[in-house]
Design a protein around this motif. Sequence first.
Motif, PDB file in Angstrom:
ATOM      1  N   PHE A  61     -10.771   2.382  -1.466  1.00 41.66           N
ATOM      2  CA  PHE A  61     -10.472   1.123  -2.158  1.00 41.66           C
ATOM      3  C   PHE A  61      -9.092   1.195  -2.805  1.00 41.66           C
ATOM      4  O   PHE A  61      -8.308   0.241  -2.729  1.00 41.66           O
ATOM      5  CB  PHE A  61     -11.542   0.844  -3.222  1.00 41.66           C
ATOM      6  CG  PHE A  61     -11.477  -0.537  -3.776  1.00 41.66           C
ATOM      7  CD1 PHE A  61     -12.236  -1.558  -3.241  1.00 41.66           C
ATOM      8  CD2 PHE A  61     -10.644  -0.834  -4.847  1.00 41.66           C
ATOM      9  CE1 PHE A  61     -12.173  -2.844  -3.748  1.00 41.66           C
ATOM     10  CE2 PHE A  61     -10.569  -2.114  -5.363  1.00 41.66           C
ATOM     11  CZ  PHE A  61     -11.338  -3.125  -4.814  1.00 41.66           C
ATOM     12  N   SER A  62      -8.781   2.325  -3.418  1.00 38.05           N
ATOM     13  CA  SER A  62      -7.480   2.502  -4.066  1.00 38.05           C
ATOM     14  C   SER A  62      -6.351   2.414  -3.044  1.00 38.05           C
ATOM     15  O   SER A  62      -5.330   1.753  -3.270  1.00 38.05           O
ATOM     16  CB  SER A  62      -7.446   3.843  -4.788  1.00 38.05           C
ATOM     17  OG  SER A  62      -6.187   4.047  -5.387  1.00 38.05           O
ATOM     18  N   ALA A  63      -6.523   3.075  -1.899  1.00 39.24           N
ATOM     19  CA  ALA A  63      -5.503   3.028  -0.847  1.00 39.24           C
ATOM     20  C   ALA A  63      -5.355   1.604  -0.311  1.00 39.24           C
ATOM     21  O   ALA A  63      -4.231   1.134  -0.082  1.00 39.24           O
ATOM     22  CB  ALA A  63      -5.882   3.982   0.285  1.00 39.24           C
ATOM     23  N   ALA A  64      -6.468   0.902  -0.133  1.00 38.39           N
ATOM     24  CA  ALA A  64      -6.417  -0.475   0.359  1.00 38.39           C
ATOM     25  C   ALA A  64      -5.700  -1.375  -0.644  1.00 38.39           C
ATOM     26  O   ALA A  64      -4.898  -2.234  -0.260  1.00 38.39           O
ATOM     27  CB  ALA A  64      -7.833  -0.990   0.626  1.00 38.39           C
ATOM     28  N   ALA A  65      -5.951  -1.170  -1.941  1.00 38.68           N
ATOM     29  CA  ALA A  65      -5.288  -1.976  -2.973  1.00 38.68           C
ATOM     30  C   ALA A  65      -3.780  -1.724  -2.961  1.00 38.68           C
ATOM     31  O   ALA A  65      -2.985  -2.659  -3.113  1.00 38.68           O
ATOM     32  CB  ALA A  65      -5.875  -1.661  -4.345  1.00 38.68           C
ATOM     33  N   LYS A  66      -3.369  -0.465  -2.754  1.00 40.36           N
ATOM     34  CA  LYS A  66      -1.937  -0.166  -2.668  1.00 40.36           C
ATOM     35  C   LYS A  66      -1.325  -0.827  -1.434  1.00 40.36           C
ATOM     36  O   LYS A  66      -0.197  -1.324  -1.489  1.00 40.36           O
ATOM     37  CB  LYS A  66      -1.717   1.346  -2.638  1.00 40.36           C
ATOM     38  CG  LYS A  66      -1.993   2.002  -3.972  1.00 40.36           C
ATOM     39  CD  LYS A  66      -1.893   3.502  -3.886  1.00 40.36           C
ATOM     40  CE  LYS A  66      -2.303   4.128  -5.217  1.00 40.36           C
ATOM     41  NZ  LYS A  66      -2.396   5.585  -5.136  1.00 40.36           N
ATOM     42  N   ASN A  67      -2.083  -0.851  -0.343  1.00 41.68           N
ATOM     43  CA  ASN A  67      -1.594  -1.515   0.861  1.00 41.68           C
ATOM     44  C   ASN A  67      -1.487  -3.020   0.651  1.00 41.68           C
ATOM     45  O   ASN A  67      -0.597  -3.665   1.198  1.00 41.68           O
ATOM     46  CB  ASN A  67      -2.500  -1.204   2.055  1.00 41.68           C
ATOM     47  CG  ASN A  67      -2.421   0.251   2.462  1.00 41.68           C
ATOM     48  OD1 ASN A  67      -1.494   0.964   2.081  1.00 41.68           O
ATOM     49  ND2 ASN A  67      -3.393   0.705   3.224  1.00 41.68           N
ATOM     50  N   TRP A  68      -2.401  -3.590  -0.131  1.00 46.66           N
ATOM     51  CA  TRP A  68      -2.337  -5.028  -0.424  1.00 46.66           C
ATOM     52  C   TRP A  68      -1.056  -5.360  -1.189  1.00 46.66           C
ATOM     53  O   TRP A  68      -0.436  -6.391  -0.958  1.00 46.66           O
ATOM     54  CB  TRP A  68      -3.555  -5.465  -1.229  1.00 46.66           C
ATOM     55  CG  TRP A  68      -3.434  -6.869  -1.758  1.00 46.66           C
ATOM     56  CD1 TRP A  68      -3.161  -7.239  -3.038  1.00 46.66           C
ATOM     57  CD2 TRP A  68      -3.548  -8.091  -1.015  1.00 46.66           C
ATOM     58  NE1 TRP A  68      -3.114  -8.608  -3.137  1.00 46.66           N
ATOM     59  CE2 TRP A  68      -3.347  -9.167  -1.908  1.00 46.66           C
ATOM     60  CE3 TRP A  68      -3.811  -8.389   0.315  1.00 46.66           C
ATOM     61  CZ2 TRP A  68      -3.389 -10.501  -1.518  1.00 46.66           C
ATOM     62  CZ3 TRP A  68      -3.861  -9.714   0.717  1.00 46.66           C
ATOM     63  CH2 TRP A  68      -3.652 -10.751  -0.208  1.00 46.66           C
ATOM     64  N   ALA A  69      -0.627  -4.461  -2.067  1.00 46.08           N
ATOM     65  CA  ALA A  69       0.590  -4.692  -2.848  1.00 46.08           C
ATOM     66  C   ALA A  69       1.807  -4.811  -1.933  1.00 46.08           C
ATOM     67  O   ALA A  69       2.778  -5.490  -2.279  1.00 46.08           O
ATOM     68  CB  ALA A  69       0.791  -3.563  -3.858  1.00 46.08           C
ATOM     69  N   ARG A  70       1.752  -4.159  -0.769  1.00 48.81           N
ATOM     70  CA  ARG A  70       2.872  -4.221   0.187  1.00 48.81           C
ATOM     71  C   ARG A  70       2.649  -5.272   1.265  1.00 48.81           C
ATOM     72  O   ARG A  70       3.525  -5.505   2.091  1.00 48.81           O
ATOM     73  CB  ARG A  70       3.052  -2.862   0.851  1.00 48.81           C
ATOM     74  CG  ARG A  70       3.535  -1.793  -0.121  1.00 48.81           C
ATOM     75  CD  ARG A  70       3.829  -0.503   0.616  1.00 48.81           C
ATOM     76  NE  ARG A  70       2.614   0.139   1.085  1.00 48.81           N
ATOM     77  CZ  ARG A  70       2.027   1.167   0.490  1.00 48.81           C
ATOM     78  NH1 ARG A  70       2.559   1.694  -0.589  1.00 48.81           N
ATOM     79  NH2 ARG A  70       0.930   1.690   0.972  1.00 48.81           N
ATOM     80  N   TYR A  71       1.485  -5.897   1.279  1.00 45.89           N
ATOM     81  CA  TYR A  71       1.116  -6.843   2.325  1.00 45.89           C
ATOM     82  C   TYR A  71       1.642  -8.234   1.999  1.00 45.89           C
ATOM     83  O   TYR A  71       1.543  -8.698   0.865  1.00 45.89           O
ATOM     84  CB  TYR A  71      -0.413  -6.884   2.444  1.00 45.89           C
ATOM     85  CG  TYR A  71      -0.957  -7.880   3.431  1.00 45.89           C
ATOM     86  CD1 TYR A  71      -0.831  -7.674   4.796  1.00 45.89           C
ATOM     87  CD2 TYR A  71      -1.627  -9.015   2.996  1.00 45.89           C
ATOM     88  CE1 TYR A  71      -1.351  -8.572   5.710  1.00 45.89           C
ATOM     89  CE2 TYR A  71      -2.151  -9.922   3.898  1.00 45.89           C
ATOM     90  CZ  TYR A  71      -2.011  -9.695   5.251  1.00 45.89           C
ATOM     91  OH  TYR A  71      -2.533 -10.595   6.139  1.00 45.89           O
ATOM     92  N   ILE A  72       2.213  -8.897   2.996  1.00 45.74           N
ATOM     93  CA  ILE A  72       2.678 -10.274   2.817  1.00 45.74           C
ATOM     94  C   ILE A  72       1.818 -11.144   3.726  1.00 45.74           C
ATOM     95  O   ILE A  72       1.959 -11.092   4.949  1.00 45.74           O
ATOM     96  CB  ILE A  72       4.163 -10.428   3.181  1.00 45.74           C
ATOM     97  CG1 ILE A  72       4.999  -9.507   2.297  1.00 45.74           C
ATOM     98  CG2 ILE A  72       4.599 -11.882   3.047  1.00 45.74           C
ATOM     99  CD1 ILE A  72       6.446  -9.425   2.713  1.00 45.74           C
TER     100      ILE A  72
END
Length: 88
Positions: A61-72
């Motif tokens: 979940f933490s890794a996915a949340a970090k990926n969301w921060a970079r996701y457009i």
Amino acid sequence: MEEQQQVQSSEHLLHPLQLLQHCFCAPEKKHRLPSAYNRFMKEEIQRIKAADPEIPHREAFSAAAKNWARYIPNTPQGSASTSGSNNA
């Protein structure tokens, strides 16, 4: 005959959890469609866990949340636009 009456009368009783829901819950709300974040997180966590099945859910979940921060959202990968890139 007596058993049959007991079965029929017990069918009308509510389960204790149903009673609690009936008494204390707010009126039923309309369900919202999942947001872009919800859809992304669901897919990303599945992708991360498929790549590493032993990863704890919290880390995935933490890794996915970090990926969301970079996701457009709604932008094809690699074509992120910036507001000040009109060099014509």
